[in-house]
Design an enzyme around this catalytic site. Structure first.
Site, PDB file in Angstrom:
ATOM      1  N   LYS A   1      28.605  31.896 -21.177  1.00  0.00           N
ATOM      2  CA  LYS A   1      29.329  31.367 -22.337  1.00  0.00           C
ATOM      3  C   LYS A   1      29.238  32.421 -23.434  1.00  0.00           C
ATOM      4  O   LYS A   1      28.157  32.796 -23.859  1.00  0.00           O
ATOM      5  CB  LYS A   1      28.738  30.038 -22.822  1.00  0.00           C
TER       6      LYS A   1
ATOM      7  N   ARG B   1      65.778  60.822 -68.358  1.00  0.00           N
ATOM      8  CA  ARG B   1      65.445  61.901 -67.423  1.00  0.00           C
ATOM      9  C   ARG B   1      65.598  63.238 -68.144  1.00  0.00           C
ATOM     10  O   ARG B   1      66.403  63.382 -69.077  1.00  0.00           O
ATOM     11  CB  ARG B   1      66.366  61.878 -66.197  1.00  0.00           C
TER      12      ARG B   1
ATOM     13  N   GLU C   1      24.894  32.992 -25.202  1.00  0.00           N
ATOM     14  CA  GLU C   1      24.980  31.704 -25.881  1.00  0.00           C
ATOM     15  C   GLU C   1      24.684  30.547 -24.941  1.00  0.00           C
ATOM     16  O   GLU C   1      24.176  29.512 -25.360  1.00  0.00           O
ATOM     17  CB  GLU C   1      26.373  31.516 -26.490  1.00  0.00           C
TER      18      GLU C   1
END
Length: 794
Positions: free
Chosen positions: A503, A252, A648
């Protein structure tokens, strides 16, 4: 100033030094870089050369940002990202694209590279938490908390917070190790060996905020410097990919040559803790070795309990620390019958280059629904897979060890505190879950088949199939299923006895609402909650109600029609950032069409019409909850309406039908407008032309009484992302033999690459041929919400 210093030093005519086969001009070695202690550049370089074996593993494959003091620490410094022209060519570079420019960072991966950093007076070396993988930035390999003391705060206070951080990490299944930073505070690291439930930075922020809440007078998680006085700032932001942290063992730039020093937790607990100078760090390394390698080496505990030469057990020098063969070969498991002081069975799974191990006193369960205690023990080396023999009585684990079973396994979910996998052994087969209940205690559970599910989510309790009154909603109910029928079957349904619903092209899910929170589970028991965070509002919207809801997770296209193609972009995601991006682009909705439990009362024995009435009344009090209306008229009119709206298909439900979890009966019937089929992928053909780097077609099968029946191949309907996902996943499942029950024709198996049939997908097609193959199939996408055991002929 910096470049001038470089030029003077590198161009010096002083004799070159050879390190690691590289010639370096190490000049001005008597130059003092730390005036207060008289520490010279030569001493700094010698430190870096000697500490290199410990330091390099924490620098390798990480771009290095340098903080340089060419004229010593009492003069100006500068940060440097770009590798300067003076750095030799043997130092590898890695280019990182920043907002304003691309930067070529040096990669320091040798003792010579470290010495060069010392020559350049690069005292502080800062690195990211991620590493370079195959020439690209990889994922974070570690987590870090930077504990920064504010004015008036001592290092001892940072130590108190570090110990609290360790407790949180341990609770999350992460091992941690401390490093005194060499500056003012403490760094706490954790290796990311498991999947977090959020991005590392967010995960760290959550812990930091909790600490600030628990210790408001000592801890702050706020970055504003005005909030730090008298407190320890828990800096969680170091985990951001753009951030760097000083590397362990780095010097450091302080008045004294201190260094970032790995410490033992016992030191952190002691008073008198202080930062260490580089000579002290070096002396500790000489006498005790690298504390970090002991922390990160998952076999350290294994070796510490055994004496080489006194036991026949394998004794490797060090684990591979995540560099095992997980991504290339089949993963292995072994069960060893251990006749120690108390007979038990050792269960071991290959993961990250070691065998993660548990002791199971009563043996691995063989029947669905059975729970067994499993106590986690130290990781074992991979060589232990084939070990059998007698450990001397005076040694750890003394007694006879025999291999009970071994084989391969497929990981399904590997998360902190919960593992789900499928074993393929000679004696033990099937899907299992290991669930952490406390500390080293786990629950081992054999997962039930499709008609016996679900998986427990923790705490050691079996999910109940409650049909009586409860104060809390039952957990783990599997939805009721509808039977597929042709369109002309609708003519047989008695008028006035049936109701009709749309669905929806999505993912079936059961929603559990309790204490204002929503948990979503797929039909196979997988927790989908984190995948669809945009549905979390339903929990608080229901207020104090406790409920179990049945519905479909969908995404809508521009015409408000459910789109399975769009939903594919939401499926299978794990990383928080990816989930959030997908949620913004493809928002999800939860279409609720049944209610099983409400405020202490089970509704499953009630008639369908009564349940719908309760659901409609609940929706009226919960703004935004979507309960699709029933369709008017008879079945034929309902089906025509679904075609007109692009749905669907439809579902017909007897008005008096009770709710039967996990059952498929005649009281619920579905009719589709398009033929679809769930399939297992048994192989693929490599692509050509534009698809040369991925796959050309998938070889499909559906299980029947003889095994996996081949039904044809599909080569259309793939998006680019789907091809990428499939290519990556299928390579991990490759095998040498065909998984299909009958031998394919030469034209069908040409260039085929076989895979273990674990991937569930869905196709659309026009009809079945007389040979039992699908005609004109189109790939609709993967179905991670479905288990392979659920796939059957529609």
């Amino acid at each position: 100033m910096g470049e001038t210093a470089d030029s003077k030093e590198v161009d010096s005519a002083m004799p070159a030094t050879t390190i690691d086969g590289h010639r370096l001009n190490l000049t001005h070695l008597d130059k003092v870089l730390y005036p207060d202690t008289g520490t010279s550049k030569g001493e700094v370089i010698e430190y870096l050369k000697e500490i290199a074996p410990a330091m390099l593993p924490h620098l390798s494959q990480r771009p290095v940002t340098r903080k340089r003091w060419p004229d010593g620490v009492d003069s100006d410094f500068f940060f440097e990202r770009q590798a300067p022209p003076s750095i030799p060519k043997w130092v590898r570079r890695f280019s990182v694209r920043h907002q304003d420019r691309a930067v070529d960072y040096p990669l320091v991966d040798s003792t010579a590279g470290l010495a060069l950093m010392g020559q350049l007076a690069a005292l502080e070396l800062h690195v990211s938490q991620w590493t370079v993988v195959k020439g690209r930035p990889g994922l974070a390999t570690r987590l870090i908390f930077d504990l920064d003391p504010g004015e008036g705060v001592e290092l001892y206070d940072c130590a108190r917070v570090a110990l609290a951080v360790r407790e949180h990490l341990t609770a999350s299944g992460l091992s941690s190790y401390p490093v005194t930073s060499g500056s003012k505070g403490i760094h706490v690291y954790a290796e990311l060996t498991t999947t977090l439930d959020s991005e590392p930075s967010q995960f760290a922020q959550k812990i930091a905020k909790q600490l600030a809440k628990d210790w408001p007078d000592l801890v702050t998680a706020t970055m504003a410097k005005t909030e730090r006085s008298g407190k320890v700032f828990v800096d969680w932001s170091q985990n951001n990919p753009a951030k760097t942290t000083v590397a362990p063992y780095s010097l450091r730039g302080r008045a004294e040559p201190t260094a970032a020093a790995p410490r033992d937790w016992s030191e952190i607990e002691q008073k008198g803790l202080r930062q260490l100078r580089f000579d002290e760090v070096l002396e500790r390394y000489r006498s005790d070795g690298d504390l970090l390698s002991k922390s990160l080496d998952s076999l350290h505990t294994y070796r510490s309990k055994r004496h080489r030469g006194q036991t026949p057990e394998p004794m490797p020098e060090q684990s591979t620390n995540g560099q095992g063969s997980d991504s290339v070969e089949e993963l292995s498991f072994v069960i060893q019958e251990h006749h120690a002081t108390n007979l038990h069975w050792d269960f071991r799974l290959e993961h990250d280059g070691v065998l993660v191990s548990w002791a199971v006193p009563k043996g691995v369960p063989t029947k669905p629904g059975t729970n067994r205690l499993a106590v986690q023990t130290e990781d074992h080396p991979l060589d232990y897979r084939t070990f059998s023999g007698t450990i001397p009585e005076d040694q750890y684990g003394g007694g006879r060890v025999e291999i009970f079973d071994s084989g391969s396994y497929v990981p399904i979910k590997w998360e902190t505190g919960k593992l789900v996998f499928e074993l393929h052994g000679d004696r033990i087969r099937g899907q299992y879950a290991l669930i952490n209940t406390k500390a080293d205690h786990w629950l081992m559970h054999k997962i039930k088949k499709a008609d016996e599910r679900p998986i427990p989510s923790g705490g050691g309790e079996q999910p109940s199939r409650v049909t009586t009154e409860h104060s809390a909603p039952p957990h783990g109910l599997e939805p009721m299923f509808a039977t597929l029928r042709p369109a002309d079957y609708l003519e047989t349904l008695a008028a006035g006895e049936w109701s009709f619903e749309g669905k929806w092209d999505g993912i079936r899910a059961v929603g559990e609402v309790f204490d204002g929170k929503l948990r979503l589970y797929s039909r196979s028991g997988l927790d989908l909650t984190s995948t669809y965070p945009d549905l979390a509002w339903i929990g608080p919207a229901l207020g104090e109600h406790a409920a179990v809801l049945d519905g479909e997770i969908v995404t809508l296209d521009a015409h408000d029609v459910t789109s399975f193609a769009a939903l594919q972009n939401r499926m299978g995601l794990r990383r928080t950032a990816a989930i959030e991006r997908a949620a913004e682009k493809y928002p999800a909705e939860f279409f609720v069409f049944d209610i099983l439990f409400l405020d202490g009362t089970s509704l499953m024995k009630k008639k369908y019409l009564d349940r719908r009435r309760v659901l409609d009344e609940l929706a009226a009090t919960c703004e935004g909850l979507t309960v699709p209306a029933r369709l008017n008229g008879n079945g034929e009119r309902a089906l025509d309406e679904s075609r007109r709206r692009g749905w669907e298909g439809i579902v017909a439900k007897r008005n008096d039908s009770p709710y039967l979890p996990a059952q498929r009966g005649r009281s619920w019937v579905k009719v589709k407008n398009q033929r679809t089929q769930e399939v297992l992928v048994g192989g693929y053909r490599p692509g050509k032309g534009a698809r040369a780097d991925s796959l050309g077609s998938l070889l499909l099968g559906v299980p029947d009484e003889d095994g996996l029946r081949y039904i044809g191949r599909v080569g259309t309907g793939f998006t680019e992302s789907a091809l990428e996902t499939l290519s990556r996943t299928l390579k991990r499942l490759s095998r040498k033999t065909s998984p299909f029950s009958a031998e394919l024709k030469p034209s069908e198996r040409k260039d085929a690459v076989w895979v273990t049939p674990r991937l569930v997908g869905e196709i659309a097609f026009t009809e079945w041929t007389t040979a039992g193959l699908v005609r004109h199939p189109t790939w609709r996408g993967l179905r991670p919400d479905k288990d392979p055991d659920e796939v059957r002929f529609e």
